[in-house]
Each structure stands twice: as C-alpha cells, then as structure tokens.
Scaffold this motif. Sequence first.
Motif, PDB file in Angstrom:
ATOM      1  N   GLY A  69      60.668  28.098  35.278  1.00 19.27           N
ATOM      2  CA  GLY A  69      61.482  29.227  34.846  1.00 19.27           C
ATOM      3  C   GLY A  69      62.497  29.598  35.916  1.00 19.27           C
ATOM      4  O   GLY A  69      62.671  28.894  36.914  1.00 19.27           O
ATOM      5  N   ILE A  70      63.155  30.722  35.714  1.00 19.10           N
ATOM      6  CA  ILE A  70      64.226  31.163  36.617  1.00 19.10           C
ATOM      7  C   ILE A  70      63.651  32.126  37.643  1.00 19.10           C
ATOM      8  O   ILE A  70      63.141  33.195  37.300  1.00 19.10           O
ATOM      9  CB  ILE A  70      65.362  31.841  35.826  1.00 19.10           C
ATOM     10  N   ILE A  71      63.751  31.745  38.915  1.00 23.46           N
ATOM     11  CA  ILE A  71      63.215  32.558  40.008  1.00 23.46           C
ATOM     12  C   ILE A  71      64.244  32.600  41.136  1.00 23.46           C
ATOM     13  O   ILE A  71      64.827  31.577  41.497  1.00 23.46           O
ATOM     14  CB  ILE A  71      61.878  31.990  40.520  1.00 23.46           C
ATOM     15  N   ARG A  72      64.454  33.788  41.694  1.00 23.77           N
ATOM     16  CA  ARG A  72      65.390  33.965  42.802  1.00 23.77           C
ATOM     17  C   ARG A  72      64.631  33.793  44.119  1.00 23.77           C
ATOM     18  O   ARG A  72      63.715  34.567  44.413  1.00 23.77           O
ATOM     19  CB  ARG A  72      66.010  35.365  42.722  1.00 23.77           C
ATOM     20  N   PRO A  73      64.974  32.788  44.930  1.00 21.11           N
ATOM     21  CA  PRO A  73      64.197  32.505  46.144  1.00 21.11           C
ATOM     22  C   PRO A  73      64.058  33.701  47.081  1.00 21.11           C
ATOM     23  O   PRO A  73      63.001  33.910  47.683  1.00 21.11           O
ATOM     24  CB  PRO A  73      64.989  31.372  46.811  1.00 21.11           C
ATOM     25  N   GLN A  74      65.117  34.508  47.204  1.00 18.53           N
ATOM     26  CA  GLN A  74      65.084  35.631  48.139  1.00 18.53           C
ATOM     27  C   GLN A  74      64.032  36.673  47.772  1.00 18.53           C
ATOM     28  O   GLN A  74      63.602  37.458  48.618  1.00 18.53           O
ATOM     29  CB  GLN A  74      66.464  36.314  48.199  1.00 18.53           C
ATOM     30  N   SER A  75      63.604  36.679  46.511  1.00 21.19           N
ATOM     31  CA  SER A  75      62.685  37.724  46.053  1.00 21.19           C
ATOM     32  C   SER A  75      61.217  37.341  46.192  1.00 21.19           C
ATOM     33  O   SER A  75      60.341  38.156  45.891  1.00 21.19           O
ATOM     34  CB  SER A  75      62.971  38.059  44.582  1.00 21.19           C
ATOM     35  N   ILE A  76      60.915  36.119  46.649  1.00 17.94           N
ATOM     36  CA  ILE A  76      59.514  35.674  46.620  1.00 17.94           C
ATOM     37  C   ILE A  76      58.923  35.406  47.998  1.00 17.94           C
ATOM     38  O   ILE A  76      57.750  35.049  48.100  1.00 17.94           O
ATOM     39  CB  ILE A  76      59.354  34.415  45.736  1.00 17.94           C
ATOM     40  N   VAL A  77      59.710  35.576  49.067  1.00 15.51           N
ATOM     41  CA  VAL A  77      59.181  35.343  50.414  1.00 15.51           C
ATOM     42  C   VAL A  77      58.038  36.323  50.701  1.00 15.51           C
ATOM     43  O   VAL A  77      58.151  37.527  50.438  1.00 15.51           O
ATOM     44  CB  VAL A  77      60.293  35.499  51.469  1.00 15.51           C
TER      45      VAL A  77
END
Length: 338
Positions: free
Chosen positions: A90-98
Amino acid sequence: MSKVDMNLLKHLSEAFGVSGRERQVREVILSEIRSSCDEIKVDNIGNIIAKKHGKNNKNILIMASMDEPGFIISGYKEGGGAFLSFEPVGIIRPQSIVSESVVVGDKMIPGIISLKAVHLSTKEEREKLVCLKDLFIDIGADNKQAAEREILIGDFAGFKSKYTELGEYGVSNKAIGQRACCAVLAALLKADYDCSITCVFTVQKQVGLRGAKLSFGSDDEFDEAITLDTIEEEQYKLGSGCFIPCLINSTCHDRSIAIKLMSMKDNLNIENKDNDIKCEIIAKKIDDGDITSVNIKGKGILTAELDIPVKNKNTSSEIVDKRDIDAAYQIISKYLES
C-alpha cells in the motif's frame, strides 16, 4: 446515542489486517454480524458478503474495505545484529514510520522500524529526506541465522498501536478510518429496512482494489450501490460530517444518488457543539476506491461514494471523529429508509 459500536471499532482497529492478511479483522466482523444477517459467505479471496432481506424487491449494495497498509519482508541486513529489509504494502510515507512499533509474521513478533543512528550519520544523510531503502525492522536478532529462524522472506508486518480517545469526540489508532467504515456497515446490518441490503467487507484495497473486483458476480443484481470510504482531512475538518467526491480518477458518481445522500443531512440527530454537520458534494480529485470496481460490475451499477474525514491517513495514528462516524451511519440509514 450512536448506533455505531465504539467498542467494536476499538477491536477492529487493534486487529492485524495488512492487505492479504485480513483474517483477524474478518473474524471480528463475522462474530459481530452473524446473528443479524439472513445470508453470509466468505469468498475465496476473503471478502465477506452479508445479506439481509427486505420486504420489497429493491436491493442496495453497501461496501467498505477491511485491509490496511503495511510491509512485506524482503531480506536481511547485518551489522551490529541482524535486521529485516522490507517493502511497502500500500501507500506509506517513509518519514511517518521511523521508530514505529510493528509486529512481524504469523507469530506476531514485535519489532521497531529503525534508521541509522544520528551520531553515525553524515551531515548529508541527516539533512536528506528519509527513503524506504534507509529503513529496517529490528526484532532484536543477534545474527542472520537467528532472524531467519523467526521470520521468513514474504512474511507480513503491520503497525502495532493502541486505540486512544482524544478529547470528547476524537479516536485514534492504525487503520481506524477504514475500520470505522466497517463498523458503520455492521450497525446497518442490525437495523431493519423495507429494501434488501448486501454489505460487502472487501480485502486488498491497498494493492489494487482486488477484493472489490471479485466481491460478487454478474448474476448479482443491485439497483444502487454506496461505497463508504475515507478522505484526507485538509480543508474538511474532523467533526464536520461526510463528503461525496465527484472527481474520482477512473469513474464518476451517480448524480441522483449523490444528491439524495446529501439531502439526508437535514434531520440528523448528532451532538455537535461547534460545527454544522455537513453532507456535501466536493469537487476534489481523489484516488480510486472500491467505487471504481463496483459501478462497472455486471450490467453496471449506479454508485456514489460517501467519505469520512481522517487525519494522518495510512499511519499508525489515524484520527477520526465519532460525530462523523455517526453522521455516516445516519445518512446511509435514512437513505435506505427512503
């Protein structure tokens, strides 16, 4: 008092349901709706098709998706331990999952999404935007062999977060937007209408709307359809109601259904101290949802989409407003009554 069960929403949002691995969510829904339906089946891909017969010949389809974005394990990295490489589902923003907590594989092994330590990074590395290739999942394995014993390439991972009440009306958790849509459908199945309703809880929306494409056959005939979905909260303030998008990438809504849905807002019974509850058509272009697959099924189905606003979409901390969830239920319920 809202007919949508917030305790059900809590359990739904806490269940693991990455696209292709929706079993936990499906079990919660089936347990909730089984006594309310005349017919229930789970198809080969995992969609739930729940039917409730009415008194007249009209048959209306209502649809929402069960799945959530997540990750699939793609390899192993070594260096001070062994870590898991991954690709998004799916669509995931890398900056939001650290630094987010996750669970991995069938054993639900806990892990943390990690990034190279700041004191070991160069100035250029610290200043650039985070990319998915920079991230890895740490499960505390000492070496590659230890990681391989626990996790296989192809295993799925998903966010691990808690259902949280925010103020008087806000609720937050992973996937809580789509699970709110599922909770609305479950509540609709508990009511009685003159028309027949078929509620479809679809799988694999995040990876190409696969569930919606396969959820019913050409022999199924519906007079109308409503897909319940979410929309990013930008100018659409949480607690302000629901929205009907008219610009969807690969399809168009049926104007008559949209206008009729919009007219249902006039007699809503919702506690709202600050805002007027809306149900309005918006001219904002949005990505394809289940509506794209529904309105071209069989001989074609007249369809419109109703959206609940959500903040922080596709993160571990989505936020929705109880008043918007209640508005969605009441709007669709009044539509079915009419």
